[in-house]
Structure formats: C-alpha cells, structure tokens
Design an enzyme around this catalytic site. Sequence first.
Site, PDB file in Angstrom:
ATOM      1  N   CYS A   2     -26.709 -12.109  99.151  1.00  0.00           N
ATOM      2  CA  CYS A   2     -27.934 -12.893  99.286  1.00  0.00           C
ATOM      3  C   CYS A   2     -27.771 -14.007 100.326  1.00  0.00           C
ATOM      4  O   CYS A   2     -27.807 -13.747 101.513  1.00  0.00           O
ATOM      5  CB  CYS A   2     -28.384 -13.417  97.936  1.00  0.00           C
ATOM      6  SG  CYS A   2     -30.127 -13.935  97.940  1.00  0.00           S
ATOM      7  N   GLU A  19     -23.662  -8.622  91.836  1.00  0.00           N
ATOM      8  CA  GLU A  19     -22.779  -9.351  90.913  1.00  0.00           C
ATOM      9  C   GLU A  19     -23.338  -9.407  89.495  1.00  0.00           C
ATOM     10  O   GLU A  19     -22.586  -9.601  88.533  1.00  0.00           O
ATOM     11  CB  GLU A  19     -22.536 -10.781  91.427  1.00  0.00           C
ATOM     12  CG  GLU A  19     -23.609 -11.801  91.105  1.00  0.00           C
ATOM     13  CD  GLU A  19     -24.869 -11.673  91.937  1.00  0.00           C
ATOM     14  OE1 GLU A  19     -25.861 -12.365  91.645  1.00  0.00           O
ATOM     15  OE2 GLU A  19     -24.876 -10.873  92.899  1.00  0.00           O
ATOM     16  N   HIS A  67     -28.403  -8.406  94.569  1.00  0.00           N
ATOM     17  CA  HIS A  67     -27.401  -9.103  93.749  1.00  0.00           C
ATOM     18  C   HIS A  67     -26.575  -8.127  92.901  1.00  0.00           C
ATOM     19  O   HIS A  67     -26.830  -7.965  91.711  1.00  0.00           O
ATOM     20  CB  HIS A  67     -28.094 -10.120  92.842  1.00  0.00           C
ATOM     21  CG  HIS A  67     -28.556 -11.346  93.549  1.00  0.00           C
ATOM     22  ND1 HIS A  67     -27.809 -12.496  93.606  1.00  0.00           N
ATOM     23  CD2 HIS A  67     -29.690 -11.575  94.265  1.00  0.00           C
ATOM     24  CE1 HIS A  67     -28.468 -13.404  94.314  1.00  0.00           C
ATOM     25  NE2 HIS A  67     -29.613 -12.871  94.731  1.00  0.00           N
TER      26      HIS A  67
END
Length: 270
Positions: free
Chosen positions: A118, A228, A226
């Site tokens: 990001c 993660e 994203h």
Amino acid sequence: MNKLPPCMVWLPADHRLMGDHGHLMPFLLLGDKYARAVKVGAQAQPVMFPLAETGDISDLLAMVDGVMLTGSPSNVHPSHFDEDVADPSLPLDPARDLLTLALVKACVHEGVPLLGVCRGFQEINVALGGRLHQRVHEVPGLADHREPKAAPFEEQYAPSHPIRLAPGSVFEAWAGGAETMVNSLHGQGISQLAPGLEALGHAPDGLVEAFGVKGAHTFAYAVQFHPEWRCWETPFYAAIFEAFGKACRQRMSLRMQAADLNRSRVTLGA
C-alpha cells in the site's frame, strides 16, 4: 551446536502525534498486522530502528535480511512527485518519507529483499521516479478503491475486486492462475509507473496493483492491496510472504558466510 540467529526484517515506523485533552506527544508506530505477517508468514523477526536517519541506512541494512515498507494512514507527500497537496485533511508523514524514499534506493542498489504494501508500494514508485494519483476515485475511468471505513475490519479487508496478473510472473505462480481476488483499501494509486518498475498486476479499471523492480537480483516486489491481513488464511497472500521470507533467509545465509570469512581472515592475520 550453535543456534542460528533469527532472520530479521526491518519495518520503518510511522510518526504520529497522539494524546488526549489537547496534549499531543510524538509516537513511533508499527501496525501489529504487518509485524505479525512477517513473523508468521515470512518466518522472520520484525525489527524497528526508532529515529533512524538516512545516514544510518547503510549500517542498518548490514544488520538485517530484508525490508518491508508497510501501509499507513498517512500518504506520501505529493511534493515528492511535483504536486501540491490536494486534500489537506489527509495525514502526511514527512519524516517517514525522508527515510523510506532513500531506503528504497539503498535496498535496490544493495540487493536487499524488499516488500512494499500500500503506502510502501507507493513509496517505491515515487522513490524510483514515478507519480501518484492523489484521489483515485476522482480520476475519470477509475473506480473507487477505498474501503467502507465504518464497516467491521472483516468487511474492509474482504476480497473487493479481481486483479489480472502478468503471464509467467511470480504473482501468477503465487496466485495459481492469471486472475485472483484482492482487498482494496486505498485512496491514492499509481498514475505513472517509475521507469525501473514492471507492472505485474492490474485492477479491472487498469490501475496498477502489483509490480516488480526490473533486473533485481533478489525479491523486490510490491502490491497496492493488503496481503498482510491474516495472510495465513489466504493462499495467495501466504505465498507472497513465504517467498519474501525465503529471500530473506538466503540473504542471512550470505551474511553469515561473509562474517565467518572475515573472522577467519582475522584469525589467520593474528
């Protein structure tokens, strides 16, 4: 038998003022989800270097095996791509910009595994000469890529749209196909890809969602989405962190070999 030291990944901190009753203090912050993805997904130890400065980068990189540039509530200051601030209400973090834009160049030059997510994705693009849309949702022909901020996190980070992956790319291999679903939580996006980057994934509206550094000798990739977020629950996201961790362990092995060689030279010299 000596225990191997942990494989370490540097995650630069956000700079933020926090407090109550009108009293604000500076804090250095790192989101748990990023540290946890490195720990669990990449099987590496996340580390921070509070108050690191550009002059420290070379020495600090010699101590780590990879760098992850995280997402953040703040945006890259548009002065770095020759624009004025379009929305003064959005947070900025010039201290982070100063460190990370130089850190990107150092990682690419020195062959340190680099993963951007990001804001980190945008930092890599800007550091290498690219430009950003400050408000993607206002660009004709582009979709609104922002998350529903009032919704629960499970909804904000849920799959939002598909991305098309470049044939034969590592992203296609990690996803197990030419297209996959990803989440979407960003207001800015790439308007001009840096010359040293190769677009490897696109949203349906054509916005770049993934890229790699051309000619990189190690892992050097970034994504606008994203991965993660609970990376262990999504095979595509898990594969990204697994590959990043593998590259970091390869660097650690080379660092240890170099250290052993230097110790041997010192011993022989004595």
